[in-house]
Motif scaffolding. Structure first.
Motif, PDB file in Angstrom:
ATOM      1  N   PRO A 246     105.766 -28.901-124.986  1.00 15.02           N
ATOM      2  CA  PRO A 246     104.823 -30.001-124.756  1.00 15.02           C
ATOM      3  C   PRO A 246     105.281 -30.998-123.702  1.00 15.02           C
ATOM      4  O   PRO A 246     104.459 -31.755-123.170  1.00 15.02           O
ATOM      5  CB  PRO A 246     104.717 -30.667-126.142  1.00 15.02           C
ATOM      6  N   ASN A 247     106.584 -31.004-123.390  1.00 18.75           N
ATOM      7  CA  ASN A 247     107.107 -31.951-122.403  1.00 18.75           C
ATOM      8  C   ASN A 247     106.962 -31.455-120.966  1.00 18.75           C
ATOM      9  O   ASN A 247     107.225 -32.206-120.025  1.00 18.75           O
ATOM     10  CB  ASN A 247     108.586 -32.226-122.685  1.00 18.75           C
ATOM     11  N   ALA A 248     106.567 -30.216-120.786  1.00 13.17           N
ATOM     12  CA  ALA A 248     106.537 -29.630-119.445  1.00 13.17           C
ATOM     13  C   ALA A 248     105.316 -30.088-118.651  1.00 13.17           C
ATOM     14  O   ALA A 248     104.220 -30.264-119.202  1.00 13.17           O
ATOM     15  CB  ALA A 248     106.540 -28.110-119.548  1.00 13.17           C
ATOM     16  N   LEU A 249     105.519 -30.273-117.368  1.00  4.93           N
ATOM     17  CA  LEU A 249     104.425 -30.468-116.426  1.00  4.93           C
ATOM     18  C   LEU A 249     103.906 -29.086-116.058  1.00  4.93           C
ATOM     19  O   LEU A 249     104.652 -28.262-115.522  1.00  4.93           O
ATOM     20  CB  LEU A 249     104.918 -31.204-115.176  1.00  4.93           C
ATOM     21  N   VAL A 250     102.638 -28.795-116.361  1.00  5.38           N
ATOM     22  CA  VAL A 250     102.102 -27.443-116.231  1.00  5.38           C
ATOM     23  C   VAL A 250     101.188 -27.335-115.019  1.00  5.38           C
ATOM     24  O   VAL A 250     100.313 -28.190-114.787  1.00  5.38           O
ATOM     25  CB  VAL A 250     101.327 -27.038-117.503  1.00  5.38           C
ATOM     26  N   CYS A 251     101.395 -26.299-114.238  1.00  6.71           N
ATOM     27  CA  CYS A 251     100.508 -25.934-113.135  1.00  6.71           C
ATOM     28  C   CYS A 251      99.988 -24.537-113.456  1.00  6.71           C
ATOM     29  O   CYS A 251     100.758 -23.576-113.515  1.00  6.71           O
ATOM     30  CB  CYS A 251     101.275 -25.934-111.812  1.00  6.71           C
ATOM     31  N   SER A 261      98.131 -17.214-114.569  1.00  6.68           N
ATOM     32  CA  SER A 261      99.499 -17.560-114.197  1.00  6.68           C
ATOM     33  C   SER A 261      99.753 -19.026-114.500  1.00  6.68           C
ATOM     34  O   SER A 261      98.856 -19.866-114.387  1.00  6.68           O
ATOM     35  CB  SER A 261      99.755 -17.297-112.714  1.00  6.68           C
ATOM     36  N   MET A 262     100.974 -19.334-114.866  1.00  8.48           N
ATOM     37  CA  MET A 262     101.353 -20.713-115.181  1.00  8.48           C
ATOM     38  C   MET A 262     102.803 -20.960-114.811  1.00  8.48           C
ATOM     39  O   MET A 262     103.657 -20.098-115.013  1.00  8.48           O
ATOM     40  CB  MET A 262     101.152 -20.961-116.674  1.00  8.48           C
ATOM     41  N   ASN A 263     103.072 -22.123-114.218  1.00  4.18           N
ATOM     42  CA  ASN A 263     104.427 -22.622-114.042  1.00  4.18           C
ATOM     43  C   ASN A 263     104.562 -23.915-114.817  1.00  4.18           C
ATOM     44  O   ASN A 263     103.690 -24.796-114.724  1.00  4.18           O
ATOM     45  CB  ASN A 263     104.737 -22.899-112.570  1.00  4.18           C
ATOM     46  N   GLY A 264     105.635 -24.052-115.579  1.00  2.00           N
ATOM     47  CA  GLY A 264     105.921 -25.290-116.282  1.00  2.00           C
ATOM     48  C   GLY A 264     107.229 -25.877-115.789  1.00  2.00           C
ATOM     49  O   GLY A 264     108.195 -25.145-115.570  1.00  2.00           O
ATOM     50  N   MET A 265     107.277 -27.193-115.622  1.00  2.00           N
ATOM     51  CA  MET A 265     108.479 -27.863-115.131  1.00  2.00           C
ATOM     52  C   MET A 265     108.897 -28.946-116.119  1.00  2.00           C
ATOM     53  O   MET A 265     108.099 -29.807-116.487  1.00  2.00           O
ATOM     54  CB  MET A 265     108.211 -28.486-113.751  1.00  2.00           C
ATOM     55  N   ASP A 266     110.140 -28.872-116.573  1.00  2.00           N
ATOM     56  CA  ASP A 266     110.700 -29.865-117.475  1.00  2.00           C
ATOM     57  C   ASP A 266     112.032 -30.293-116.898  1.00  2.00           C
ATOM     58  O   ASP A 266     113.057 -29.632-117.097  1.00  2.00           O
ATOM     59  CB  ASP A 266     110.868 -29.274-118.876  1.00  2.00           C
ATOM     60  N   GLY A 267     112.012 -31.369-116.133  1.00  3.80           N
ATOM     61  CA  GLY A 267     113.217 -31.782-115.425  1.00  3.80           C
ATOM     62  C   GLY A 267     113.606 -30.737-114.400  1.00  3.80           C
ATOM     63  O   GLY A 267     112.790 -30.298-113.595  1.00  3.80           O
ATOM     64  N   GLU A 268     114.866 -30.275-114.449  1.00  7.35           N
ATOM     65  CA  GLU A 268     115.327 -29.283-113.477  1.00  7.35           C
ATOM     66  C   GLU A 268     115.047 -27.846-113.913  1.00  7.35           C
ATOM     67  O   GLU A 268     115.332 -26.902-113.186  1.00  7.35           O
ATOM     68  CB  GLU A 268     116.822 -29.442-113.226  1.00  7.35           C
TER      69      GLU A 268
END
Length: 367
Positions: A246-251, A261-268
């Motif tokens: 839930p903390n990830a920034l999702v594209c 397709s999905m990319n998730g970013m959580d910090g590094e």
């Protein structure tokens, strides 16, 4: 004498060579192939001191040219303080200051990214390659793959001749399972002076024979009037993918008529999901990178992934230098119905250990 194929109505005459007939039959087989879900993954690390490093590469001159050689394009993108993440027409691209990860599916020619990336990193930024890792599963449609992906031997030969000679610690390995159609292919090459993060890990999950009802959620309605981004956001929420972290920034992005397709970013750290939902060759992948010191519970992540797709076959490849995160895998997924069937391990010079595990659903007792 004439032979007519009953399905394609192709006619062969007795004056055609066996080689010509074989080529025609091969083209017939390819015409029946579905979309290749299994990805090829390339990870390149570079030496350099610039805090922005590879993120300073010009998008149009460098990134687009590289992807053109691979034969894919960018469809969506997002970035944070640590990295830039791109959703591609075939999977994903991640750009950090000192490393690039490209993951592509279908009939892309991923290894053709190596030469332009080395060139642009050197000429524009003064960066030199320090290590290379290439991994993939077993293709569902191997005859559809173009050179150099026509076989693992061809891929290794291409890598051996393309990479700089100072990457002298090299190893290629095919890690088997009980199923002949599921093996893990790994090639690594490192410079003796490269130093990879000790406590970090990469986990690559490949899933086939998805539950049909769950796979159906990755189809779009005809003429839905939505963009790929808006339809992707709906799929992310509908399937529960947004609850994996839930903390990830999702594209995210939904393809037409199906696929996701999905990319998730959580910090590094990043995670990524790709889905080919068509019946008969359904496939989904989940990949994440992280550290054992993170707050993210990898066991919880694995359970959520299995519940979203309910695969008939799943493989998990874990790469790490100094931790045993792979030991958590079986304990995490068995409570949600997956049984460990095989486990293979291998060591790669200055590149860490790879553990390849395969799982199938638990057999239910008949009442």
């Amino acid at each position: 004498m004439e032979m007519t194929h009953p399905l394609l109505s192709l006619t062969f005459t007795n004056n055609q060579s066996p080689q010509t007939v074989a080529k025609l039959f091969t083209s017939m087989a390819l015409s029946f192939s579905g979309f290749e879900g299994f990805e090829k993954r390339l990870e390149l690390h570079f030496f350099g001191d610039d805090p922005m490093g590879l993120r300073k590469l010009d998008f149009f001159e460098c990134i687009e040219q590289t992807l053109e050689a691979v034969q894919c394009t960018v469809v969506s993108a997002v970035g944070n303080a640590y990295l830039d993440a791109y959703v591609l027409s075939e999977s994903s691209l991640f750009v950090y200051p000192k490393k690039i990860i490209i993951k592509t599916c279908g009939t892309t020619q991923l290894l053709k990214a190596i030469t332009p990336l080395i060139f642009f990193a050197k000429t524009q930024l003064g960066l030199s390659l320090s290590s290379c890792r290439y991994t993939r599963g077993s293709f569902i449609f191997p005859l559809s793959q173009p050179f150099p992906h026509t076989s693992f031997n061809h891929e290794v030969s291409y890598l051996e001749t393309t990479l700089p000679s100072d990457l002298c610690f090299r190893k290629a390995s095919i890690m088997p399972s009980k199923s002949s159609s599921h093996a893990w292919h790994v090639f690594t090459a490192t410079n003796p002076n490269s130093h990879l993060p000790y406590n970090a890990y990469t986990m690559e999950i490949c899933m086939t024979s998805l539950d049909p009802l769950l796979a159906a959620k990755f189809f779009r309605l005809p003429d839905d009037g939505k963009t790929g981004d808006s339809a992707g956001k709906e799929m992310t929420e509908l399937t529960g993918i947004d609850e994996i972290n839930p903390n990830a920034l999702v594209c995210d992005f939904a393809f037409n008529p199906c696929g996701y397709s999905m990319n998730g970013m959580d910090g590094e750290w990043y995670s990524t999901i790709h889905v080919t939902p068509e019946e008969g060759y359904s496939y989904a992948s989940f990949e994440c990178v992280g550290s054992m010191s993170d707050e993210v519970d990898i066991g919880d992540v694995l359970r959520k992934v299995v519940q979203i797709f309910r695969p008939g076959m799943m493989s998990v490849s874990t790469t790490c230098l100094g931790n045993d995160v792979w030991r958590k895998v079986a304990g995490a997924v068995e409570p949600v119905g997956m049984k460990l069937r095989t486990c293979a391990m291998d060591q790669f010079p200055d590149s860490g250990n790879v553990v390849f595990q395969t799982f199938t659903p638990l057999r239910r007792k008949s009442s």
